[in-house]
Design a protein around this motif. Sequence first.
Motif, PDB file in Angstrom:
ATOM      1  N   ILE A   1       4.213  10.549  -8.093  1.00 45.64           N
ATOM      2  CA  ILE A   1       3.623   9.858  -6.955  1.00 45.64           C
ATOM      3  C   ILE A   1       4.633   9.033  -6.168  1.00 45.64           C
ATOM      4  CG2 ILE A   1       1.922   8.112  -6.295  1.00 45.64           C
ATOM      5  CD1 ILE A   1       0.253   8.990  -8.681  1.00 45.64           C
ATOM      6  N   VAL A   2       5.514   8.349  -6.852  1.00 47.68           N
ATOM      7  CA  VAL A   2       6.345   7.329  -6.213  1.00 47.68           C
ATOM      8  C   VAL A   2       7.658   7.911  -5.701  1.00 47.68           C
ATOM      9  CG1 VAL A   2       7.524   5.131  -6.574  1.00 47.68           C
ATOM     10  CG2 VAL A   2       5.318   5.563  -7.675  1.00 47.68           C
ATOM     11  N   GLU A   3       7.967   7.637  -4.453  1.00 49.89           N
ATOM     12  CA  GLU A   3       9.271   7.981  -3.890  1.00 49.89           C
ATOM     13  C   GLU A   3      10.305   7.047  -4.505  1.00 49.89           C
ATOM     14  OE1 GLU A   3      12.634   8.842  -2.323  1.00 49.89           O
ATOM     15  OE2 GLU A   3      10.903  10.166  -2.013  1.00 49.89           O
ATOM     16  N   ARG A   4      11.319   7.619  -5.138  1.00 53.38           N
ATOM     17  CA  ARG A   4      12.288   6.829  -5.890  1.00 53.38           C
ATOM     18  C   ARG A   4      12.944   5.734  -5.043  1.00 53.38           C
ATOM     19  NH1 ARG A   4      15.431  10.867  -7.805  1.00 53.38           N
ATOM     20  NH2 ARG A   4      14.096  11.227  -9.583  1.00 53.38           N
ATOM     21  N   THR A   5      13.180   6.018  -3.761  1.00 53.26           N
ATOM     22  CA  THR A   5      13.857   5.043  -2.901  1.00 53.26           C
ATOM     23  C   THR A   5      12.987   3.832  -2.585  1.00 53.26           C
ATOM     24  OG1 THR A   5      13.123   6.178  -0.876  1.00 53.26           O
ATOM     25  CG2 THR A   5      15.260   6.833  -1.811  1.00 53.26           C
TER      26      THR A   5
ATOM     27  N   ASP B   1      -2.410   0.166  -9.063  1.00 49.58           N
ATOM     28  CA  ASP B   1      -0.959   0.180  -9.036  1.00 49.58           C
ATOM     29  C   ASP B   1      -0.511  -0.114  -7.602  1.00 49.58           C
ATOM     30  OD1 ASP B   1      -0.522   1.644 -11.776  1.00 49.58           O
ATOM     31  OD2 ASP B   1      -1.931   2.912 -10.703  1.00 49.58           O
ATOM     32  N   THR B   2       0.732  -0.522  -7.413  1.00 49.77           N
ATOM     33  CA  THR B   2       1.289  -0.602  -6.066  1.00 49.77           C
ATOM     34  C   THR B   2       2.490   0.334  -5.993  1.00 49.77           C
ATOM     35  OG1 THR B   2       2.903  -2.382  -6.465  1.00 49.77           O
ATOM     36  CG2 THR B   2       0.643  -3.053  -5.990  1.00 49.77           C
ATOM     37  N   TYR B   3       2.558   1.066  -4.895  1.00 47.01           N
ATOM     38  CA  TYR B   3       3.600   2.081  -4.737  1.00 47.01           C
ATOM     39  C   TYR B   3       4.551   1.797  -3.576  1.00 47.01           C
ATOM     40  CZ  TYR B   3       0.173   4.648  -7.538  1.00 47.01           C
ATOM     41  OH  TYR B   3      -0.714   5.033  -8.501  1.00 47.01           O
ATOM     42  N   TRP B   4       4.170   0.886  -2.692  1.00 48.63           N
ATOM     43  CA  TRP B   4       4.933   0.664  -1.466  1.00 48.63           C
ATOM     44  C   TRP B   4       5.270  -0.811  -1.304  1.00 48.63           C
ATOM     45  CZ3 TRP B   4       6.499   4.903   1.112  1.00 48.63           C
ATOM     46  CH2 TRP B   4       5.793   6.087   0.901  1.00 48.63           C
ATOM     47  N   PRO B   5       6.314  -1.126  -0.539  1.00 49.86           N
ATOM     48  CA  PRO B   5       6.677  -2.518  -0.284  1.00 49.86           C
ATOM     49  C   PRO B   5       5.579  -3.253   0.475  1.00 49.86           C
ATOM     50  CG  PRO B   5       8.495  -1.044   0.263  1.00 49.86           C
ATOM     51  CD  PRO B   5       7.298  -0.181   0.027  1.00 49.86           C
ATOM     52  N   VAL B   6       5.657  -4.565   0.449  1.00 54.20           N
ATOM     53  CA  VAL B   6       4.646  -5.416   1.071  1.00 54.20           C
ATOM     54  C   VAL B   6       4.447  -5.082   2.546  1.00 54.20           C
ATOM     55  CG1 VAL B   6       4.185  -7.792   1.813  1.00 54.20           C
ATOM     56  CG2 VAL B   6       4.874  -7.325  -0.546  1.00 54.20           C
TER      57      VAL B   6
ATOM     58  N   ILE C   1      11.163   2.144  -4.929  1.00 56.66           N
ATOM     59  CA  ILE C   1      10.922   1.320  -6.114  1.00 56.66           C
ATOM     60  C   ILE C   1      11.566  -0.059  -5.984  1.00 56.66           C
ATOM     61  CG2 ILE C   1      11.340   1.109  -8.591  1.00 56.66           C
ATOM     62  CD1 ILE C   1      11.037   4.150  -8.792  1.00 56.66           C
ATOM     63  N   VAL C   2      12.849  -0.105  -5.666  1.00 57.12           N
ATOM     64  CA  VAL C   2      13.534  -1.396  -5.542  1.00 57.12           C
ATOM     65  C   VAL C   2      12.973  -2.224  -4.381  1.00 57.12           C
ATOM     66  CG1 VAL C   2      15.738  -2.526  -5.065  1.00 57.12           C
ATOM     67  CG2 VAL C   2      15.638  -0.637  -6.700  1.00 57.12           C
ATOM     68  N   PRO C   3      12.768  -1.649  -3.184  1.00 56.56           N
ATOM     69  CA  PRO C   3      12.149  -2.441  -2.113  1.00 56.56           C
ATOM     70  C   PRO C   3      10.779  -2.986  -2.506  1.00 56.56           C
ATOM     71  CG  PRO C   3      13.168  -0.483  -1.200  1.00 56.56           C
ATOM     72  CD  PRO C   3      13.220  -0.329  -2.692  1.00 56.56           C
ATOM     73  N   ASN C   4      10.030  -2.217  -3.282  1.00 54.37           N
ATOM     74  CA  ASN C   4       8.717  -2.681  -3.720  1.00 54.37           C
ATOM     75  C   ASN C   4       8.853  -3.893  -4.637  1.00 54.37           C
ATOM     76  OD1 ASN C   4       5.983  -2.870  -4.232  1.00 54.37           O
ATOM     77  ND2 ASN C   4       5.836  -0.951  -5.351  1.00 54.37           N
ATOM     78  N   VAL C   5       9.755  -3.792  -5.616  1.00 52.29           N
ATOM     79  CA  VAL C   5       9.982  -4.910  -6.535  1.00 52.29           C
ATOM     80  C   VAL C   5      10.395  -6.164  -5.777  1.00 52.29           C
ATOM     81  CG1 VAL C   5      11.512  -5.800  -8.333  1.00 52.29           C
ATOM     82  CG2 VAL C   5      10.552  -3.508  -8.551  1.00 52.29           C
ATOM     83  N   ARG C   6      11.380  -6.029  -4.910  1.00 51.79           N
ATOM     84  CA  ARG C   6      11.908  -7.193  -4.205  1.00 51.79           C
ATOM     85  C   ARG C   6      10.893  -7.806  -3.261  1.00 51.79           C
ATOM     86  NH1 ARG C   6      18.051  -4.935  -2.785  1.00 51.79           N
ATOM     87  NH2 ARG C   6      18.780  -4.899  -4.953  1.00 51.79           N
ATOM     88  N   SER C   7      10.112  -6.966  -2.589  1.00 55.23           N
ATOM     89  CA  SER C   7       9.124  -7.507  -1.645  1.00 55.23           C
ATOM     90  C   SER C   7       8.002  -8.233  -2.370  1.00 55.23           C
ATOM     91  CB  SER C   7       8.545  -6.386  -0.775  1.00 55.23           C
ATOM     92  OG  SER C   7       7.717  -5.507  -1.520  1.00 55.23           O
TER      93      SER C   7
END
Length: 208
Positions: A115-119, A82-87, A121-127
Amino acid sequence: MREGDERSDNPYSAGPMFVLSEQEMNYHLLAGIYAAIRSAAARRGLSVRHAPPVTPERIEGITRFFTRLRAEIGVGLIYWMDTYWPVETERAAWGMTDEAYANLDAVLVSTFAVIVERTQIVPNVRSKAALRGPRVIFGLDFVDPWYWYRTHLDDRRTYRYQREVLVAEAGSIDGVSYFANDTFGHFVPRRWLDETLSVVSSLHDPKM
């Protein structure tokens, strides 16, 4: 009890739910927590394994791993789960490179409540979408298959937020993954399945 006076109606809940802290979590804070754990372990003579520092040699090795993996797999699909953090965090903390990402067919952006910090999620998707390489798969939970809690009952805020992000960021998402197996091996009740399917079908996106 969850934030916003939300209450769990999970009959298998082991006890009351409550928020321990309102502290926003980021990589540096999390790294500090781990550093404190390692320091305490060292004082007690305990061995705590942790990732080595990012060095040019480590970056080269990680890139070599993904390149060799692609050579061995050939036309087979390589998904990162899984990936949890932005690029940018993955580059700085784990030495990921453009070449490494380019060898992937897809990355799964996970949104697990524990596990995932809610804030993030969107930066991860976009990156991940900005890489213009691997397809972006967005994780939706019915339950978290690795823990006892049930997202749809015990963390309604995160459950709803996952689906809100899917709708808002649909242009950056190529598909979804639905984590549905639970501690007891139960099937997903029809009303809960329909709730998620209605969100996905409402997007009218041929990619999904």
